[in-house]
Design a protein around this motif. Structure first.
Motif, PDB file in Angstrom:
ATOM      1  N   PRO A 275       0.631  -1.424   0.256  1.00 12.19           N
ATOM      2  CA  PRO A 275       0.096   0.325   0.141  1.00 12.19           C
ATOM      3  C   PRO A 275       1.199   1.123  -0.199  1.00 12.19           C
ATOM      4  O   PRO A 275       1.452   1.417   0.754  1.00 12.19           O
ATOM      5  N   GLY A 276       0.300   1.494  -0.706  1.00 13.69           N
ATOM      6  CA  GLY A 276       1.668   3.333  -1.137  1.00 13.69           C
ATOM      7  C   GLY A 276       2.715   3.350  -2.132  1.00 13.69           C
ATOM      8  O   GLY A 276       3.113   4.754  -2.706  1.00 13.69           O
ATOM      9  N   ALA A 277       3.321   2.869  -2.145  1.00 14.22           N
ATOM     10  CA  ALA A 277       4.650   2.110  -3.359  1.00 14.22           C
ATOM     11  C   ALA A 277       3.807   1.568  -4.596  1.00 14.22           C
ATOM     12  O   ALA A 277       2.590   1.665  -4.658  1.00 14.22           O
ATOM     13  N   THR A 278       4.901   1.750  -5.458  1.00 18.98           N
ATOM     14  CA  THR A 278       5.058   2.293  -6.780  1.00 18.98           C
ATOM     15  C   THR A 278       5.590   1.056  -7.372  1.00 18.98           C
ATOM     16  O   THR A 278       6.818   0.428  -6.773  1.00 18.98           O
ATOM     17  N   VAL A 279       5.607   0.004  -8.035  1.00 21.16           N
ATOM     18  CA  VAL A 279       6.783  -0.720  -9.107  1.00 21.16           C
ATOM     19  C   VAL A 279       6.125  -0.029 -10.269  1.00 21.16           C
ATOM     20  O   VAL A 279       5.290   0.434 -11.346  1.00 21.16           O
ATOM     21  N   SER A 280       6.909  -0.472 -11.684  1.00 17.76           N
ATOM     22  CA  SER A 280       7.963  -0.080 -12.644  1.00 17.76           C
ATOM     23  C   SER A 280       7.153  -1.504 -13.806  1.00 17.76           C
ATOM     24  O   SER A 280       8.052  -2.598 -13.501  1.00 17.76           O
ATOM     25  N   ILE A 281       6.713  -1.509 -15.106  1.00 18.79           N
ATOM     26  CA  ILE A 281       6.568  -2.557 -15.710  1.00 18.79           C
ATOM     27  C   ILE A 281       7.293  -1.813 -16.851  1.00 18.79           C
ATOM     28  O   ILE A 281       7.368  -0.661 -17.764  1.00 18.79           O
ATOM     29  N   PRO A 282       8.525  -1.842 -16.784  1.00 15.56           N
ATOM     30  CA  PRO A 282       9.374  -1.662 -18.651  1.00 15.56           C
ATOM     31  C   PRO A 282       8.464  -1.255 -20.106  1.00 15.56           C
ATOM     32  O   PRO A 282       7.599  -2.424 -19.803  1.00 15.56           O
ATOM     33  N   LYS A 283       8.741  -0.730 -20.871  1.00 13.64           N
ATOM     34  CA  LYS A 283       8.261  -0.185 -22.038  1.00 13.64           C
ATOM     35  C   LYS A 283       8.358  -2.076 -23.106  1.00 13.64           C
ATOM     36  O   LYS A 283       7.777  -2.473 -23.313  1.00 13.64           O
ATOM     37  N   GLU A 284       9.794  -2.759 -22.700  1.00 14.41           N
ATOM     38  CA  GLU A 284       9.458  -3.558 -23.327  1.00 14.41           C
ATOM     39  C   GLU A 284       8.849  -4.761 -23.160  1.00 14.41           C
ATOM     40  O   GLU A 284       8.933  -5.533 -23.899  1.00 14.41           O
ATOM     41  N   LYS A 285       8.491  -4.506 -21.899  1.00 15.48           N
ATOM     42  CA  LYS A 285       7.585  -5.773 -21.577  1.00 15.48           C
ATOM     43  C   LYS A 285       5.996  -5.478 -21.821  1.00 15.48           C
ATOM     44  O   LYS A 285       5.073  -6.333 -21.583  1.00 15.48           O
ATOM     45  N   ARG A 350       9.727   7.964 -20.036  1.00 15.65           N
ATOM     46  CA  ARG A 350      10.752   6.812 -21.418  1.00 15.65           C
ATOM     47  C   ARG A 350      10.434   5.942 -21.086  1.00 15.65           C
ATOM     48  O   ARG A 350      11.248   4.967 -21.695  1.00 15.65           O
ATOM     49  N   THR A 351      10.711   5.215 -19.594  1.00 16.28           N
ATOM     50  CA  THR A 351      10.827   4.117 -19.798  1.00 16.28           C
ATOM     51  C   THR A 351       9.986   3.116 -18.964  1.00 16.28           C
ATOM     52  O   THR A 351      10.117   1.816 -19.894  1.00 16.28           O
ATOM     53  N   GLY A 352       8.641   3.094 -19.458  1.00 13.02           N
ATOM     54  CA  GLY A 352       6.976   2.977 -18.993  1.00 13.02           C
ATOM     55  C   GLY A 352       6.432   3.453 -18.067  1.00 13.02           C
ATOM     56  O   GLY A 352       6.151   4.056 -17.651  1.00 13.02           O
ATOM     57  N   ILE A 353       5.494   2.397 -17.655  1.00  9.30           N
ATOM     58  CA  ILE A 353       4.818   2.477 -16.926  1.00  9.30           C
ATOM     59  C   ILE A 353       4.949   2.548 -15.156  1.00  9.30           C
ATOM     60  O   ILE A 353       5.875   1.065 -15.085  1.00  9.30           O
ATOM     61  N   ARG A 354       4.297   3.351 -15.075  1.00  8.08           N
ATOM     62  CA  ARG A 354       4.486   3.373 -13.137  1.00  8.08           C
ATOM     63  C   ARG A 354       3.176   3.190 -12.308  1.00  8.08           C
ATOM     64  O   ARG A 354       1.819   3.551 -13.191  1.00  8.08           O
ATOM     65  N   ILE A 355       2.965   1.924 -12.244  1.00  8.89           N
ATOM     66  CA  ILE A 355       1.511   1.127 -11.350  1.00  8.89           C
ATOM     67  C   ILE A 355       1.634   2.281  -9.258  1.00  8.89           C
ATOM     68  O   ILE A 355       2.982   1.327  -8.714  1.00  8.89           O
ATOM     69  N   LYS A 356       0.840   2.667  -8.858  1.00 11.69           N
ATOM     70  CA  LYS A 356       1.471   2.543  -7.547  1.00 11.69           C
ATOM     71  C   LYS A 356      -0.362   2.284  -6.549  1.00 11.69           C
ATOM     72  O   LYS A 356      -0.989   2.078  -7.401  1.00 11.69           O
ATOM     73  N   LEU A 357       0.141   1.791  -5.878  1.00 13.51           N
ATOM     74  CA  LEU A 357      -1.934   0.968  -5.058  1.00 13.51           C
ATOM     75  C   LEU A 357      -1.983   2.460  -3.878  1.00 13.51           C
ATOM     76  O   LEU A 357      -0.859   2.281  -3.025  1.00 13.51           O
ATOM     77  N   ASP A 358      -2.970   3.118  -4.590  1.00 13.05           N
ATOM     78  CA  ASP A 358      -3.715   3.433  -3.196  1.00 13.05           C
ATOM     79  C   ASP A 358      -3.643   3.506  -2.002  1.00 13.05           C
ATOM     80  O   ASP A 358      -3.921   2.119  -1.652  1.00 13.05           O
ATOM     81  N   LYS A 359      -2.898   3.599  -1.469  1.00 13.84           N
ATOM     82  CA  LYS A 359      -3.357   2.757   0.320  1.00 13.84           C
ATOM     83  C   LYS A 359      -4.591   3.351   1.016  1.00 13.84           C
ATOM     84  O   LYS A 359      -5.324   1.727   1.902  1.00 13.84           O
ATOM     85  N   ASP A 360      -4.952   4.571   0.907  1.00 12.69           N
ATOM     86  CA  ASP A 360      -6.088   4.362   1.248  1.00 12.69           C
ATOM     87  C   ASP A 360      -7.277   4.225   1.080  1.00 12.69           C
ATOM     88  O   ASP A 360      -7.915   3.130   1.555  1.00 12.69           O
ATOM     89  N   ARG A 361      -7.501   4.028  -0.920  1.00 11.47           N
ATOM     90  CA  ARG A 361      -8.168   2.960  -1.284  1.00 11.47           C
ATOM     91  C   ARG A 361      -8.435   1.383  -1.130  1.00 11.47           C
ATOM     92  O   ARG A 361      -9.401   0.931  -1.238  1.00 11.47           O
ATOM     93  N   PHE A 362      -7.110   1.023  -1.230  1.00  6.15           N
ATOM     94  CA  PHE A 362      -6.972  -0.432  -1.335  1.00  6.15           C
ATOM     95  C   PHE A 362      -7.301  -1.251   0.546  1.00  6.15           C
ATOM     96  O   PHE A 362      -8.217  -1.751   0.193  1.00  6.15           O
ATOM     97  N   LEU A 363      -6.835  -0.083   1.742  1.00  2.28           N
ATOM     98  CA  LEU A 363      -7.588  -0.584   2.951  1.00  2.28           C
ATOM     99  C   LEU A 363      -8.629  -0.336   3.028  1.00  2.28           C
ATOM    100  O   LEU A 363      -8.789  -1.219   3.727  1.00  2.28           O
ATOM    101  N   GLY A 364      -9.849   0.646   2.879  1.00  4.98           N
ATOM    102  CA  GLY A 364     -10.710   0.760   2.560  1.00  4.98           C
ATOM    103  C   GLY A 364     -11.633  -0.420   1.663  1.00  4.98           C
ATOM    104  O   GLY A 364     -12.215  -1.345   2.513  1.00  4.98           O
ATOM    105  N   VAL A 365     -11.213  -1.291   0.463  1.00  8.83           N
ATOM    106  CA  VAL A 365     -11.706  -2.318   0.304  1.00  8.83           C
ATOM    107  C   VAL A 365     -11.281  -3.533   0.676  1.00  8.83           C
ATOM    108  O   VAL A 365     -12.090  -4.687   1.241  1.00  8.83           O
ATOM    109  N   ILE A 366     -10.236  -3.716   1.507  1.00 10.87           N
ATOM    110  CA  ILE A 366      -9.774  -4.895   2.436  1.00 10.87           C
ATOM    111  C   ILE A 366     -10.695  -5.135   3.837  1.00 10.87           C
ATOM    112  O   ILE A 366     -11.380  -6.412   4.008  1.00 10.87           O
TER     113      ILE A 366
END
Length: 384
Positions: A275-285, A350-366
């Motif tokens: 929650p609150g963190a970000t990961v990247s998907i390189p455009k090559e993938k 320019r390297t790809g897409i970053r995905i962030k898990l919104d902490k408040d919304r995710f914990l609200g769903v859980i």
């Protein structure tokens, strides 16, 4: 093998992309799955190509779309007959008068021509106002929650089984929804389930020649229209303790260009996201494919991923599915939201897409799932 479907009372259509033959061979990349693993490569049939199951007919003042599938030769013959009926090059075969400005009349007469020629391995489905247009070989259903459904294609029995298995669960969990709400759920929850089904081992869809990717259609005032509102779909799973985060398994985005379907897919992710963190998907993938219509054999070049990155992150709507298992077997929650309200937030560089898990919304769903005892129910089902 292929499948098309219309949910008549909800004004929704769904179609897959796969066309196959009864010969074992090399499977191509599938947007839903990526490079097919051994259990798919070993099936007794193989794909010939991936195409949109849509036909066009100039009736009245404009070209009208309809879903079509079947043996290619029979479907192409049916389309040609329909076009010749509209142009006046063929006399109608039925006693009933032909109205060249009415889709239902044209397709009904074309189907009769095809019957006489013994070219009947096809189905065509469409909407015209509040009415459904149904010709060819179909399966008709009336199921809880979904209502009246018509299926076409050799994969229709497989989708029938899938929908029968899902209908009572949908009715139990979402039966109080309005018809509009049901239509939106079918349009966005059901395709996520089908994408997840492609990814299982064994796959209950691909093993029956259905899948690859799924298009959604709406009953517009002028007829059938594709879901071209700009959707990002993300599939992720959660593991105990559930609030620790998710593992992102797949991301999809689609759009339309010159009648073709353009899909950007990253279906083979293994990215843990707290929650609150970000990961990247390189455009090559991220693979970009472009799929023509049923009778269009021109393979146009897909756009570059660099040109699509800013479009993907500007998608208006997001569908996010959280599952208990990596094959998407047990969906805990599927959320449909505008870009700014999604559980997942995406950006690009320019390297790809970053995905962030919104902490408040995710914990609200859980929290909502825990309050509803969803986790304990699934734990009991699994023998835990």
């Amino acid at each position: 093998m292929t499948v098309i479907a219309i949910f008549e009372g909800l004004g929704i259509g769904i179609s897959d992309l796969l066309m196959s033959r009864d010969v074992r061979g090399k499977w191509m990349y599938l947007p839903s799955l990526g490079e097919p693993p051994d259990h798919i490569q070993q099936l007794s049939f193989s794909p010939t190509r991936l195409v949109r199951k849509v036909g066009y007919l100039a009736v009245g003042a404009s070209a009208t779309q309809f879903l079509i599938c079947g043996t290619v030769a029979h479907a192409e013959s049916f389309l040609k007959i329909a076009q010749e009926l509209v142009s006046g090059n063929l006399a109608p075969p039925l006693v009933a008068p032909l109205n060249r400005d009415d889709m239902a009349s044209v397709l009904t007469h074309a189907a009769e021509f095809s019957r006489v020629k013994r070219e009947v391995d096809f189905a065509a489905l469409a909407f015209r106002g509040v009415h459904s247009i149904i010709v060819g070989r179909t399966i008709r259903l009336d199921l809880p929650y979904f209502g009246k459904i018509t299926l076409g294609g050799s994969g229709a029995p497989a989708l029938e089984e899938f929908l029968r298995n899902q209908s009572y669960r949908y009715q139990r969990d979402f039966g109080d929804e309005s018809d509009f709400g049901k239509g939106m759920r079918v349009a966005h929850h059901l395709p996520m389930q089908l994408l997840a089904a492609d990814r299982r081992n064994p796959s209950i869809t691909l093993s029956k020649g259905v899948g690859g990717f799924y298009e959604v259609w709406f009953n517009l005032n002028s007829g059938l229209g594709e879901d071209d509102m700009g959707w990002v779909r993300i599939l992720a799973d959660v593991e105990p303790p559930y609030a620790r985060g998710v593992t992102v398994r797949a991301l999809w985005w689609h759009a339309y260009a010159q009648g073709d379907l353009v899909v950007a897919s990253a279906p083979c992710e293994e990215s843990f996201l707290a929650p609150g963190a970000t990961v990247s998907i390189p455009k090559e993938k991220i693979k970009v494919d472009r799929f023509p219509t049923f009778t269009d054999f021109v393979q146009r070049q897909p756009p570059s991923i660099d040109s699509l990155l800013p479009k993907i992150v500007r998608a208006k709507f997001f569908t996010s599915s959280l599952s208990l298992s990596r094959d998407g077997n047990d969906f805990l929650a599927t959320t449909m939201a505008t870009r700014n309200l999604s559980v997942f937030q995406i950006s690009w560089d320019r390297t790809g897409i970053r995905i962030k898990l919104d902490k408040d919304r995710f914990l609200g769903v859980i929290g909502a799932l825990s309050k509803a005892s969803v986790f304990s129910e699934h734990s009991d089902d699994d023998g835990g």
